[in-house]
Design a protein around this motif. Sequence first.
Motif, PDB file in Angstrom:
ATOM      1  N   PHE A 172       0.798  -1.114  -0.067  1.00  0.00           N
ATOM      2  CA  PHE A 172      -0.222  -0.093   0.093  1.00  0.00           C
ATOM      3  C   PHE A 172       0.890   1.204  -0.077  1.00  0.00           C
ATOM      4  O   PHE A 172       2.088   1.265   0.466  1.00  0.00           O
ATOM      5  CB  PHE A 172      -0.898  -0.125   1.152  1.00  0.00           C
ATOM      6  CG  PHE A 172      -1.978  -0.933   1.047  1.00  0.00           C
ATOM      7  CD1 PHE A 172      -3.293  -0.789   0.470  1.00  0.00           C
ATOM      8  CD2 PHE A 172      -1.773  -2.345   1.839  1.00  0.00           C
ATOM      9  CE1 PHE A 172      -4.233  -1.588   0.513  1.00  0.00           C
ATOM     10  CE2 PHE A 172      -2.798  -3.161   1.653  1.00  0.00           C
ATOM     11  CZ  PHE A 172      -4.204  -2.839   0.955  1.00  0.00           C
ATOM     12  N   TRP A 182      -4.941   2.858   2.998  1.00  0.00           N
ATOM     13  CA  TRP A 182      -5.363   1.504   2.812  1.00  0.00           C
ATOM     14  C   TRP A 182      -6.315   1.333   1.404  1.00  0.00           C
ATOM     15  O   TRP A 182      -6.922   0.309   1.177  1.00  0.00           O
ATOM     16  CB  TRP A 182      -6.270   1.202   3.948  1.00  0.00           C
ATOM     17  CG  TRP A 182      -5.482   0.872   5.170  1.00  0.00           C
ATOM     18  CD1 TRP A 182      -5.439   1.921   6.481  1.00  0.00           C
ATOM     19  CD2 TRP A 182      -4.166   0.138   5.447  1.00  0.00           C
ATOM     20  NE1 TRP A 182      -4.504   1.627   7.386  1.00  0.00           N
ATOM     21  CE2 TRP A 182      -3.612   0.451   6.606  1.00  0.00           C
ATOM     22  CE3 TRP A 182      -3.518  -0.903   4.952  1.00  0.00           C
ATOM     23  CZ2 TRP A 182      -2.596  -0.206   7.391  1.00  0.00           C
ATOM     24  CZ3 TRP A 182      -2.529  -1.584   5.417  1.00  0.00           C
ATOM     25  CH2 TRP A 182      -1.976  -1.178   6.833  1.00  0.00           C
ATOM     26  N   PRO A 185      -3.301   0.809  -3.353  1.00  0.00           N
ATOM     27  CA  PRO A 185      -2.003  -0.086  -3.618  1.00  0.00           C
ATOM     28  C   PRO A 185      -0.943   0.690  -4.251  1.00  0.00           C
ATOM     29  O   PRO A 185      -1.251   1.657  -4.870  1.00  0.00           O
ATOM     30  CB  PRO A 185      -2.483  -1.374  -4.479  1.00  0.00           C
ATOM     31  CG  PRO A 185      -4.189  -1.191  -4.243  1.00  0.00           C
ATOM     32  CD  PRO A 185      -4.391   0.119  -4.079  1.00  0.00           C
ATOM     33  N   TYR A 233      -7.673  -5.911  -0.634  1.00  0.00           N
ATOM     34  CA  TYR A 233      -6.315  -6.238  -1.114  1.00  0.00           C
ATOM     35  C   TYR A 233      -6.190  -7.605  -1.763  1.00  0.00           C
ATOM     36  O   TYR A 233      -5.531  -7.655  -2.685  1.00  0.00           O
ATOM     37  CB  TYR A 233      -5.683  -6.413   0.409  1.00  0.00           C
ATOM     38  CG  TYR A 233      -4.406  -7.368   0.344  1.00  0.00           C
ATOM     39  CD1 TYR A 233      -3.347  -7.001  -0.366  1.00  0.00           C
ATOM     40  CD2 TYR A 233      -4.680  -8.713   1.113  1.00  0.00           C
ATOM     41  CE1 TYR A 233      -2.104  -8.322  -0.078  1.00  0.00           C
ATOM     42  CE2 TYR A 233      -3.644  -9.314   1.262  1.00  0.00           C
ATOM     43  CZ  TYR A 233      -2.320  -9.422   0.509  1.00  0.00           C
ATOM     44  OH  TYR A 233      -1.296 -10.218   0.668  1.00  0.00           O
TER      45      TYR A 233
END
Lengths: 496, 496
Positions: A172, A182, A185, A233
């Motif tokens: 990140f 968050w 990326p 993620y």
Amino acid sequence: MGNEHQQNACEVERWGLFEITVAGPSEGNPFQDVQLSARFEHKHRTVQVEGFYNGEGQYKIRFMPDSEGQWSYSVSSSREELNGASGSFSCVPASAGNHGPVRVRSAYHFAYEDGTPYRPFGTTCYVWTHQEAAIQEQTLASLRTGPFNKIRMCVFPKRYSFNTNEPERFPFEGSQAEGFDWTRPDPIYYEQLEQRIVQLQELGIEADLILFHPYDKGHWGFDRMDAETDAFYLRYLIARLGAYRNIWWSLANEFDFMQTKTMDDWDRFFRIVQESDPYQHLRSIHNGTKMYDPSTLVLYDHSKPWVTHVSMQYWELSPTNAWLKQYGKPVVVDECCYEGNLPQRWGNITGMEMTARFWDGFARGGSVGHGETFLNSEEVVWWSKGGELRGESPARIAFLRQILEEAPGHAEPIDRLRDAPTLGVEGEYYLQYFGIHCPAYRELPLPEEKSFRIDIIDTWNMKVTPLEGTYKGLSRVDLPAAPYMAIRAVAVGEEQ
Amino acid sequence: MGNEHQQNACEVERWGLFEITVAGPSEGNPFQDVQLSARFEHKHRTVQVEGFYNGEGQYKIRFMPDSEGQWSYSVSSSREELNGASGSFSCVPASAGNHGPVRVRSAYHFAYEDGTPYRPFGTTCYVWTHQEAAIQEQTLASLRTGPFNKIRMCVFPKRYSFNTNEPERFPFEGSQAEGFDWTRPDPIYYEQLEQRIVQLQELGIEADLILFHPYDKGHWGFDRMDAETDAFYLRYLIARLGAYRNIWWSLANEFDFMQTKTMDDWDRFFRIVQESDPYQHLRSIHNGTKMYDPSTLVLYDHSKPWVTHVSMQYWELSPTNAWLKQYGKPVVVDECCYEGNLPQRWGNITGMEMTARFWDGFARGGSVGHGETFLNSEEVVWWSKGGELRGESPARIAFLRQILEEAPGHAEPIDRLRDAPTLGVEGEYYLQYFGIHCPAYRELPLPEEKSFRIDIIDTWNMKVTPLEGTYKGLSRVDLPAAPYMAIRAVAVGEEQ
């Protein structure tokens, strides 16, 4: 590398990587705000693939075709300017050395998608891609000459004994000092990771990618992201990496040491990976445990349908036969202590013991993973950072790998001979391993109706001694009454 | 020997053997038809002791006094001519080397009855007393110079691999060819056995006498006597042998391999032994099991009240801590494979491995038994027949015994240090064993408030290396990063 990043190329090899790059908006947060995907079509089949934002107004969609012939695609997006692109390519036969992704072939075996048998000879360099470039190059050089065809490696950096250096880039945007965004990326982090995955692919090494681990304890916070971030993620990662044929998904290392995640979380993560990955790469999860106390052993239930194979940390290989039966899936003992001299119990077995554990596990029908933990003044310890291999086991693991490459691909543990673990195919092939046991002779109950050639194998000194003549029926085989011996019996062909 | 067989002597040493011999009828079957016993009285205590027929019209009553001072006795019998004899003797202090029978002192420890700590360093020569006299003498000579203070040995002969010679005499009158008279024990067989038990006593060796075993399979039939004969056998045996202070009762070897006996039978045998033995010698039972498959492990429930300690066959020592907690009784792993080169898995570990198992088991608070199985042209294999010791482990077992004799008698496993098994007394003494693990250093969490001297012990090369100076608190101890090392830390006395 030649075929790995082809955009709108006429030809992509089977299990190669076809990549579409399109320009689009960079305002706001395209990582989360822009939906992008493509439909790939071949004859009767349609595969839906998610794209991802790569920063700087650049969007990508990656695809790994698994069938030869003509494929067409069309792009769709929540943003008008990305919508509607289409094209086609021709999928041509795989080049030499490209056997496709590894699949589970049977309750005991893996194979590449083209049917070539695959036995995992793994090693462990958890955060080798988080080290400085020179060390990464050294790791690749070590892997090039080593015996390994799988490597366990983490997406997230690791903070642990002998491993406290801060990496340069993170999955990140941000840093430990400034905190992380968050929702964003870091595409450069991922591009560097992807480069290493391609280099592993060129070396014939599967990247057993560890998606979560506990070696953080809030230092960066990757071990305690919220549920939405975890899912974001995973989906971003899979959109980027899923099209590399040598990817495996290891949901976690020592999952039970992650105090912020529950068993339900792990189930959910498995389902996200299963739903998001168009290629259904291998999926498993690795347990932590107090290595000196079996009563604390916590296992994820590997019989759950989304688990493709058993990944195990355990320091004895004897339960391998039982795990194979219990789960009906291939067993990989990814961690069984490391060759080295750390003060910690899991990091200080001899090369001889590591070699013995490899033979024991493979003779029982499983496979075993390597790691190395020798203290050194540079504090570059293989198990964590990669670098140089210093131990005595890799040469013996290479020898074992060669022995097993000569064995039938469908060899399984032979239960009737299990007082010494034996891998084989009844009537064709037997490989019996004695470990620390030192028989002066053995009576090998070979079939009566066939003749066999017998070799004595000194697994530590890497020596194969063929016996004179042929054997059938109950056969006395004299042995040197020394540890770490094996017997191999191979049926003599009809023409003999 | 001096005091072992005294009849009506004025003086018998404490835990010596007082024997009354009286003449009586020889017609019929006095073994079964004549009841004979004696009441021994000392101050407020009365001990009732059964006598036995010794053949040739001779009857005996044996007694082991456990308190110094004046004892009187009176004989009673179902036969008038044996009835009514009486007398007295004086029990004097035990001579040097006589510490009385071994007792359970705590949940972890044995001690002789005089309080001297006893740690079992056992070996196994199942049927050494059934061999020709020259071999028996050779066995005694080996034991004299060996490290052992306990021996497992069978009452019944054994028929098994490397052990098919027919003995000269049997516990019952008869022979394999002619059959046995199950109502008539052979007194000469027993006298010869008793002589050996006394010779063991002189060597400071406990006779862990195995009362039943499966290595017969009907050849003689001792494994399939009827319930009445079993009980008669046990009572006769106990009347003859109970007064020898170095007797332990092992109800069976590999009890679960005896297909003609049930768990109820074993309970009954325990209760017969418990009721018949006025001295309450140690009682346990030894399991068989498929050594290569833990799932077949069958254990007798050692928590039953008539079991004094845990006798175990198992090839790993790591469960020792758990067994100690589970049963709350001392644990003796009487069989953990044998040093040798037999084809069988249980009989072909190296001396190095045997030594490691001893250290592991003792460091975990249990004790471990030895056996040796080297093939030789005379077919005299120690584990079965005795003879010569050829292995590398006995010298190392002697070294370990010496180390432990320097340890506090009440040392117990230290749970807080169990990532490497550690025996000790908090604040006083620590003995930590690393086995196959090769740490380059360890951080030993010693107490802050005391100073300790530290030794590095090379358990295989039998070398103790004292470190310079003293240590307190968390102490880094550098080690040679080699297997089979131990650390000993001993608190420095106040005067230092």
